[in-house]
Design a protein around this motif. Structure first.
Motif, PDB file in Angstrom:
ATOM      1  N   GLN A   1       0.892  -1.220  -0.053  1.00  0.00           N
ATOM      2  CA  GLN A   1       0.019  -0.068  -0.045  1.00  0.00           C
ATOM      3  C   GLN A   1       0.894   1.200   0.171  1.00  0.00           C
ATOM      4  N   VAL A   2       0.616   2.229  -0.729  1.00  0.00           N
ATOM      5  CA  VAL A   2       0.863   3.577  -0.603  1.00  0.00           C
ATOM      6  C   VAL A   2      -0.175   4.594  -0.381  1.00  0.00           C
ATOM      7  N   ASP A   3      -0.037   5.357   0.759  1.00  0.00           N
ATOM      8  CA  ASP A   3      -0.955   6.244   1.304  1.00  0.00           C
ATOM      9  C   ASP A   3      -2.371   5.415   1.319  1.00  0.00           C
ATOM     10  N   GLY A   4      -2.413   4.242   1.771  1.00  0.00           N
ATOM     11  CA  GLY A   4      -3.467   3.498   1.900  1.00  0.00           C
ATOM     12  C   GLY A   4      -4.311   2.919   0.315  1.00  0.00           C
ATOM     13  N   GLU A   5      -3.349   3.016  -0.753  1.00  0.00           N
ATOM     14  CA  GLU A   5      -3.923   2.500  -2.018  1.00  0.00           C
ATOM     15  C   GLU A   5      -2.951   1.154  -2.320  1.00  0.00           C
TER      16      GLU A   5
END
Length: 318
Positions: free
Chosen positions: A60-64
């Motif tokens: 995940q990157v910033d919740g994505e």
């Protein structure tokens, strides 16, 4: 006659109950007792099981959600005409535990939290048909299928520390970083009679090993090729190079990666297999990998029957 009618009514009611969503407090984790292919299409979404915090495959990157397995899951769901939903897998002690907890039975604390399909599963016939001491198949509850990538081991090194890496024997005298409790860890600490053991440095993740290489603490890092490619694509690691050496005595140097479903969901498996088969043969799987700055190799499964031209097309060389 009345007794027969009541029995039939009870049977129909039981089937109706089994087909309903079980509410465990999280909408994304609800699933019927048996999410068949038709129920998946009717529900409008496909839950794809991927390992959490496992770059470049799934993270995940910033919740994505990001990663090659995330992109493959999205493409599969798109081909099926349903929404993609991620099911994060926390790795247990071994693959058998992961399959039990996420594909066919569920964890004892969360029986309903199962994926429709699990990615990043070694496509290994020996493992699939492994038997216990009584002759029972250990993995009879799951089907391993749909190989979509061939993975291998890889070393990246710092050219300021090493001129080249023609053989792992150079790590008798030069420190190398590995992720702890992985095959590279066991291999480098035991190969050649343990003569490289003192030069092995342990890290929680491959990214941490690369940070140590930037700081001059190690001269090289060993991991899976996609993990190494992912790190080499970062600007802060542009000075490092991929080695071209082999790994004598490591066992499997290359292996196929595929999918797993519950053994009763064969229809779903056939549909997913057809989608992945097309993605591999047309070169779209290679394009997905390239979009993530990863090299792609056609699974050994396909090399057994595809000609050289078809393999070249699948790997983007035509």
């Amino acid at each position: 006659m009345k007794i027969l009618s009541r029995m039939l009514a009870l049977l129909l009611f039981a089937q109706f109950v089994l087909a309903q969503e079980v509410n465990d407090g999280n909408e994304l984790l609800n699933r019927p007792a048996d999410r068949t292919y038709d129920i998946i299409l009717e529900s409008g979404y496909l839950k794809v099981g991927v390992y959490e915090n496992f770059p470049p495959y799934s993270y995940q990157v910033d919740g994505e959600p990001r990663g090659i397995d995330i992109e493959l899951g999205r493409r599969i769901a798109e081909e099926m005409g349903v929404e993609f939903k991620v099911h994060w897998i926390i790795p247990d002690e071994n693959l058998g535990d992961d399959l039990r907890n996420n594909v066919w039975k569920g964890h004892y604390l969360a029986k309903q939290r199962l994926a429709d399909v699990m990615l990043r599963v070694p496509y290994d016939k020996t493992y699939a048909y492994m038997q216990d001491s009584t002759g029972e198949y250990i993995n009879e509850q799951v089907v391993l299928f749909g190989p979509y990538q061939q993975e291998t081991w890889q070393i990246a090194y710092n050219p300021e520390k090493l001129d080249s890496v023609e053989t792992v024997a150079v790590f008798q005298y030069n420190p190398i970083g590995v992720e702890i409790d992985t095959l590279p860890d066991f291999y480098l600490t035991s190969a050649f009679g343990g003569r490289m053991r003192e030069q092995v440095r342990h890290f929680h993740k491959v990214a941490e090993a690369f940070e140590a290489m930037r700081n001059g603490e190690v001269s090289a890092v060993m991991g899976m090729r996609s993990e190494i490619d992912h790190e080499l694509a970062k600007s802060e690691n542009k000075a490092f190079k991929a080695a071209g050496n082999g790994f004598p005595g490591i066992g499997k140097q290359v292996w196929d990666v595929g999918m797993a479903i519950k053994h009763t969901h064969r229809q779903l498996g056939y549909a997913l297999e057809a989608i992945v088969d097309r993605l591999v043969k047309t070169g779209e799987m290679n394009e997905l990998m390239a979009s993530q700055n990863l090299r792609y190799s056609v699974p050994g499964y396909y090399r057994a029957f595809l000609d050289e031209q078809a393999i070249a097309r699948a790997e983007g060389n035509l």
